[in-house]
Design an enzyme around this catalytic site. Structure first.
Site, PDB file in Angstrom:
ATOM      1  N   LYS A 111     -25.634  -5.683  -1.384  1.00  0.00           N
ATOM      2  CA  LYS A 111     -24.865  -4.616  -2.025  1.00  0.00           C
ATOM      3  C   LYS A 111     -25.297  -3.258  -1.481  1.00  0.00           C
ATOM      4  CE  LYS A 111     -24.004  -2.745  -6.624  1.00  0.00           C
ATOM      5  NZ  LYS A 111     -24.086  -2.946  -8.065  1.00  0.00           N
ATOM      6  N   GLU A 151     -36.250  -7.402   1.991  1.00  0.00           N
ATOM      7  CA  GLU A 151     -36.219  -8.792   2.454  1.00  0.00           C
ATOM      8  C   GLU A 151     -35.006  -9.043   3.345  1.00  0.00           C
ATOM      9  OE1 GLU A 151     -36.665  -7.723  -0.631  1.00  0.00           O
ATOM     10  OE2 GLU A 151     -37.944  -9.078  -1.816  1.00  0.00           O
ATOM     11  N   GLY A 209     -25.115  -7.013  -8.962  1.00  0.00           N
ATOM     12  CA  GLY A 209     -25.530  -8.054  -8.014  1.00  0.00           C
ATOM     13  C   GLY A 209     -25.431  -9.452  -8.605  1.00  0.00           C
ATOM     14  N   ARG A 210     -25.954  -9.626  -9.827  1.00  0.00           N
ATOM     15  CA  ARG A 210     -25.988 -10.976 -10.414  1.00  0.00           C
ATOM     16  C   ARG A 210     -24.618 -11.433 -10.931  1.00  0.00           C
ATOM     17  NH1 ARG A 210     -29.027  -7.216 -12.756  1.00  0.00           N
ATOM     18  NH2 ARG A 210     -28.600  -6.496 -14.870  1.00  0.00           N
ATOM     19  N   GLU A 244     -32.498 -11.066 -15.790  1.00  0.00           N
ATOM     20  CA  GLU A 244     -32.422  -9.704 -15.249  1.00  0.00           C
ATOM     21  C   GLU A 244     -31.510  -8.842 -16.138  1.00  0.00           C
ATOM     22  OE1 GLU A 244     -32.937  -8.609 -10.694  1.00  0.00           O
ATOM     23  OE2 GLU A 244     -30.813  -8.730 -11.149  1.00  0.00           O
ATOM     24  N   HIS A 297     -37.950 -37.340 -16.852  1.00  0.00           N
ATOM     25  CA  HIS A 297     -39.182 -37.993 -16.409  1.00  0.00           C
ATOM     26  C   HIS A 297     -40.262 -36.976 -16.063  1.00  0.00           C
ATOM     27  CE1 HIS A 297     -37.110 -41.829 -16.449  1.00  0.00           C
ATOM     28  NE2 HIS A 297     -36.072 -41.127 -16.043  1.00  0.00           N
ATOM     29  N   LYS A 314     -41.161  -3.083  -6.053  1.00  0.00           N
ATOM     30  CA  LYS A 314     -40.608  -2.770  -4.724  1.00  0.00           C
ATOM     31  C   LYS A 314     -41.303  -1.543  -4.150  1.00  0.00           C
ATOM     32  CE  LYS A 314     -35.803  -4.330  -5.314  1.00  0.00           C
ATOM     33  NZ  LYS A 314     -34.407  -3.920  -5.308  1.00  0.00           N
TER      34      LYS A 314
HETATM   35  O1  F6P Z   1     -34.367  -7.255  -6.778  1.00  0.00           O
HETATM   36  C1  F6P Z   1     -33.333  -7.271  -7.671  1.00  0.00           C
HETATM   37  C2  F6P Z   1     -32.032  -6.851  -7.080  1.00  0.00           C
HETATM   38  O2  F6P Z   1     -31.894  -5.502  -7.266  1.00  0.00           O
HETATM   39  C3  F6P Z   1     -30.915  -7.664  -7.721  1.00  0.00           C
HETATM   40  O3  F6P Z   1     -30.401  -7.072  -8.838  1.00  0.00           O
HETATM   41  C4  F6P Z   1     -29.951  -7.810  -6.597  1.00  0.00           C
HETATM   42  O4  F6P Z   1     -29.092  -8.868  -6.835  1.00  0.00           O
HETATM   43  C5  F6P Z   1     -30.891  -8.023  -5.439  1.00  0.00           C
HETATM   44  O5  F6P Z   1     -31.954  -7.142  -5.690  1.00  0.00           O
HETATM   45  C6  F6P Z   1     -30.300  -7.816  -4.064  1.00  0.00           C
HETATM   46  O6  F6P Z   1     -29.793  -6.527  -3.873  1.00  0.00           O
HETATM   47  P1  F6P Z   1     -28.839  -6.186  -2.662  1.00  0.00           P
HETATM   48  O7  F6P Z   1     -27.603  -7.004  -2.782  1.00  0.00           O
HETATM   49  O8  F6P Z   1     -28.567  -4.718  -2.757  1.00  0.00           O
HETATM   50  O9  F6P Z   1     -29.555  -6.522  -1.372  1.00  0.00           O
END
Ligand code: F6P
Length: 535
Positions: free
Chosen positions: A201, A207, A262-263, A348, A379, A499
């Site tokens: 987004k 990452e 995002g979620r 979240e 199990h 972060k």
């Molecule tokens: O780390 C949490 C977050 O902010 C989530 O809410 C989001 O889905 C994810 O990081 C990834 O964010 P982006 O789509 O901006 O890379």
């Protein structure tokens, strides 16, 4: 949370008997507590509830202005106040061709439809082999690079909809900044046949951007030409400037908007990898399923409303019975990542400790969500659910028809699902054990107290449509709980601190001469790491 209405709920709880007693007294109980919507049936009769208690819970929803809050969300009010944003994931799957949804006076639906059409054309051309890689080869592998909401939804849905997937293509999802994740994926693909979807987004997430840069470097090295990137990288993002800076032509960018959390972004362009996998018409069916559940949620009376009832039951257990977790148990291997997907959606969203006016909450909010597919969980951890000291309400999810009939395996799977809810609710008394000849000294160990609450969600078959409806059902459940707990469900400030600190720690890991100003534990860990890697 509305105190007066909640106190009425608590007072009414005193009249609740055990689940076993309540079933014995009311032959209509199962029928009374069963709801249907958008291809799903919810049987919530095996809960610690009475009709009178449910009435008090509906009153709590009314007292929390739930009806008005639902309308605010659907009509684009800026209910994500701490970020000043509307919350309109429902617009993404609004299948009414005449629908208008306004944000700041502007109808967002034409943009939603345009992105969907662009995704459809692109996925058609990849699936048909019209979109070719730099060397002219067909795309056989799609690697989605993203994390959190830009990963969990596509991963979950790609697995869930495997029966609809193009089997001669492979789909990979790289999320972790652990280089192993990317390295193992790149070992499985050939650059000339691989399309990377960079899904972020913000297009700034550490990452994702680190993995995207490493993948780009690998591709250029493998194909020996920088211009190959144009044929092998596309972006899904709200951030056109950052996408262009990365080197992806914005003509190959699929946009979405700040009003998609995002979620909640699976039905946005974040679903591009899924659309390539299942094709645009199946993707349209997924959206239709979401939409059906959206309409049910928006219009059904609270008494008949599946998300509202799931939410109220969750509140009853979290705040009334002191349950700290709830368990999601899909009896369908295709839903193996559904509990992980729900974790982000729920935790979240409602893992919040202050109310909308910035005051500390005085009650529990979002519970810990966890789970695994059945029967595997039976199990491993079900022992604790049956006889442990924690109260763990469970959602059992099942599909009546399997995509893969083999002998009587599916009957056995479903028999286990139904039997577990029966055992949890009704247990086994000491007398029953004795009647079975259990030796007296073993009776305490073989007795099940029962009265353990469960919901059962059943659909005919797991299809794009029923999956869409299932996701929307839980999204709206989470929304309702946020409204009643009076917390902001659509921001996630708690993720930020880690972060920011990680950036500072990274500097100290790599600097020639770090000036360590952390606590003694963190300083020591940094020094140990530096020594191990020879710095
Ligand atoms: O780390 C949490 C977050 O902010 C989530 O809410 C989001 O889905 C994810 O990081 C990834 O964010 P982006 O789509 O901006 O890379």
């Amino acid at each position: 949370m509305n105190e007066a209405a909640w106190n009425e709920v608590k007072a009414e709880m005193a009249n609740v008997k055990t689940i076993k007693e309540m079933f014995a007294e009311d032959p209509q109980r199962a029928e009374r507590f069963t709801l249907e919507a958008a291809g799903w049936t919810l049987d919530y009769s095996k809960n610690r509830i009475t009709p009178a208690l449910m009435k008090k819970l509906y009153k709590l929803a009314e007292a929390s202005n739930l009806r008005e809050e639902i309308e605010k969300m659907f009509t684009g009010a800026k209910i994500n106040e701490t970020e000043g944003r509307a919350v309109l994931h429902t617009a993404l799957r609004n299948c009414d061709p005449d629908a208008k949804v306004l944000v700041d006076g502007r109808d967002v639906m034409p943009d939603v439809r345009a992105v969907l059409a662009k995704m459809g054309d692109f996925s058609d051309s990849v699936r048909k082999g019209a979109w070719r890689g730099f060397t002219g080869k067909r795309i056989k592998n799609v690697v989605n690079i993203g994390i959190g909401g830009s990963d969990l939804g596509p991963v979950m849905a790609n697995i869930a909809l495997t029966p609809y997937s193009k089997r001669n293509m492979k789909f990979f999802f790289v999320s972790n900044v652990d280089s192993t994740h990317l390295a193992e994926t790149l070992r499985s693909v050939k650059a000339a046949e691989t399309l990377f979807i960079i899904a972020s987004k913000t297009f700034t997430t550490q990452e994702t951007m680190s993995n995207a840069e490493a993948a780009r470097e690998w591709l250029v090295k493998e194909l020996g030409d920088k211009s190959a990137v144009a044929k092998h990288f596309v972006a899904v993002s709200t951030a056109a400037k950052e996408v262009a800076e990365f080197g992806i032509d914005t003509a190959n960018m699929f946009g979405f908007w700040d009003w998609v959390g995002g979620r909640y972004s699976l039905p946005s362009a974040i679903g591009l990898s899924l659309m390539i996998a299942i094709g645009r018409s199946n993707y349209a069916k997924l959206l239709k399923g979401y939409w059906k559940m959206d309409k049910h949620f928006r219009t059904a009376k609270f008494e008949r409303n599946i998300p509202v009832n799931l939410a109220l039951l969750g509140i009853l257990y979290a705040n009334g019975y002191g349950a700290e977790t709830y368990c999601c148990l899909p009896y369908d291997q295709y839903l193996s990542r559904f509990p992980a997907y729900l974790q982000q959606m729920d935790m979240e969203s409602n893992g919040k400790g202050v109310t909308k006016d910035g005051k500390p909450v005085t009650y529990s909010t979002g519970p810990i969500e966890w789970g695994e597919p059945g029967t595997n969980g039976q199990h491993s951890f079900y022992q604790l659910i049956h006889q442990g000291t924690h109260l763990i309400p469970c959602d059992f999810i099942g599909c009546c028809r399997t995509h893969n009939p083999i002998g009587d395996l599916h009957d056995k799977l479903m028999a286990n699902l139904f039997a577990q809810t029966e055992a949890l609710a009704f247990g086994k008394t000491a007398e029953q054990c004795r009647a079975e000849g259990v030796p007296e000294k073993l009776v305490p160990f073989k007795t099940f107290e029962g009265n353990r609450p469960t919901n059962t969600l059943l659909c005919d078959q797991l299809t794009p449509e029923t999956l869409g409806a299932l996701v929307a059902m839980y999204e709206h459940k989470v929304f309702v709980q946020g409204v009643i707990w009076n917390v902001f469900s659509f921001d996630q400030w708690g993720v930020q601190l880690g972060k920011v600190l990680a950036k500072g720690v990274l500097k100290d890991l790599v600097a020639a001469k770090p000036e360590l100003k952390h606590d003694s534990s963190t300083n020591q860990l940094i020094l140990r790491y530096r020594k191990a890697v020879g710095r």
